[in-house]
Scaffold this active site. Sequence first.
Site, short mmCIF file in Angstrom:
data_model
loop_
_atom_site.label_atom_id
_atom_site.label_comp_id
_atom_site.label_asym_id
_atom_site.label_seq_id
_atom_site.Cartn_x
_atom_site.Cartn_y
_atom_site.Cartn_z
N HIS A 170 42.82 51.47 46.07
CA HIS A 170 43.11 50.06 45.86
C HIS A 170 44.36 49.89 45.02
O HIS A 170 44.81 50.80 44.34
CB HIS A 170 41.93 49.36 45.18
CG HIS A 170 41.69 49.83 43.77
ND1 HIS A 170 41.10 51.04 43.49
CD2 HIS A 170 41.97 49.25 42.57
CE1 HIS A 170 41.02 51.19 42.17
NE2 HIS A 170 41.55 50.13 41.59
N ASP B 68 45.46 47.11 42.05
CA ASP B 68 44.68 46.25 41.17
C ASP B 68 44.84 44.76 41.48
O ASP B 68 45.95 44.24 41.57
CB ASP B 68 45.07 46.49 39.70
CG ASP B 68 44.58 47.83 39.17
OD1 ASP B 68 43.57 48.33 39.68
OD2 ASP B 68 45.21 48.36 38.24
N HIS C 207 45.75 53.52 43.95
CA HIS C 207 45.12 54.61 43.20
C HIS C 207 43.63 54.66 43.47
O HIS C 207 43.03 53.72 44.01
CB HIS C 207 45.40 54.48 41.70
CG HIS C 207 44.89 53.20 41.08
ND1 HIS C 207 45.55 52.00 41.21
CD2 HIS C 207 43.79 52.94 40.34
CE1 HIS C 207 44.88 51.05 40.58
NE2 HIS C 207 43.80 51.60 40.04
N ARG D 80 41.89 49.58 30.34
CA ARG D 80 43.07 49.15 31.08
C ARG D 80 43.59 47.82 30.57
O ARG D 80 42.82 46.89 30.29
CB ARG D 80 42.72 49.01 32.57
CG ARG D 80 43.92 48.77 33.47
CD ARG D 80 43.46 48.54 34.90
NE ARG D 80 43.02 47.15 35.11
CZ ARG D 80 42.33 46.73 36.17
NH1 ARG D 80 41.97 47.60 37.11
NH2 ARG D 80 41.97 45.47 36.30
#
Length: 300
Positions: A103, A105, A260, A275
């Site tokens: 995906h 983000d 990623h 994150r």
Amino acid sequence: MSNVTRESSQLQLSPVTGKIGAEVSGIQLSGNLDASVVEEIHRALLTYKVLFFRGQHLDDAGQEAFAAQLGKPFAHPTVPTKPGSGYILELDSHHGGRATQWHTDVTFLDAYPKASILRGVVIPDAGGDTVWSNTVAAYESLTPELKDLADRLWSLHSNAFDYAAASRANVSAEEEAQYRKVFSSTVYETEHPVVRVHPETGEKSLLLGSFVKRILGVSASESIKLYEIFQEHVTRLENTVRWRWQEGDIVIWDNRATQHIAINDYGDAHRVVRRVTLEGDVPVAIDGSHSRTRYKAVNE
């Protein structure tokens, strides 16, 4: 990209693969870096797409302060931030935090994040690596005929199509129901071009990943086949880089030019990463048209 370690005016950059990723040394990240160093990091990110920093050992406040020098921090639109932080999203494997599908983000928004800064907090003794792909290189690997097709396609992205669902097989039905309630507390559907033009480099990249609900303008079966054709180029090994985490590592990636995936190979071991994302821009297609949110609804 050169495969030879080079020294910029501030940083030492060692490419990790031929197409994506560089390890950065000779620097301690913080919230008060010189503007020249921040600019060096920014330029390196545009070149290598993913930057790896070993042994930084920032705390939550330090991670947020460092991230704020690279752009405007951006909170996840549906999942609450870590208590006591401003913008940190915590991914804890003991609470379903295993993003085990490819995906980019938050692409269910139109102006999805331009970059992400991820910190290793608790890392398994073995496993738990993350893999990134260069979606610019993926586009460039297409034949002229496939490029022409991709240039004209659009896809529908939605958070109702949850990329992390498969990672929560070990959570209870109640936890699963609660997670889905939170993740889709507001449902977004956004139309993006399959090929976006990078606003800073002008590079063309494939904008896909598992928030894609369908390719527009074709049948359901054709949508599946087209997605698989283009996504297969993204996940080819020659377009990827894999990072073996250590506690204290920081990884930054250009979310406009990468996908990623977290490797779910560590069983019941504990893995926690945190994150911070940075506010992004609305993608522009090759013909100059912009992505658009077509549906947003708050669930009761």
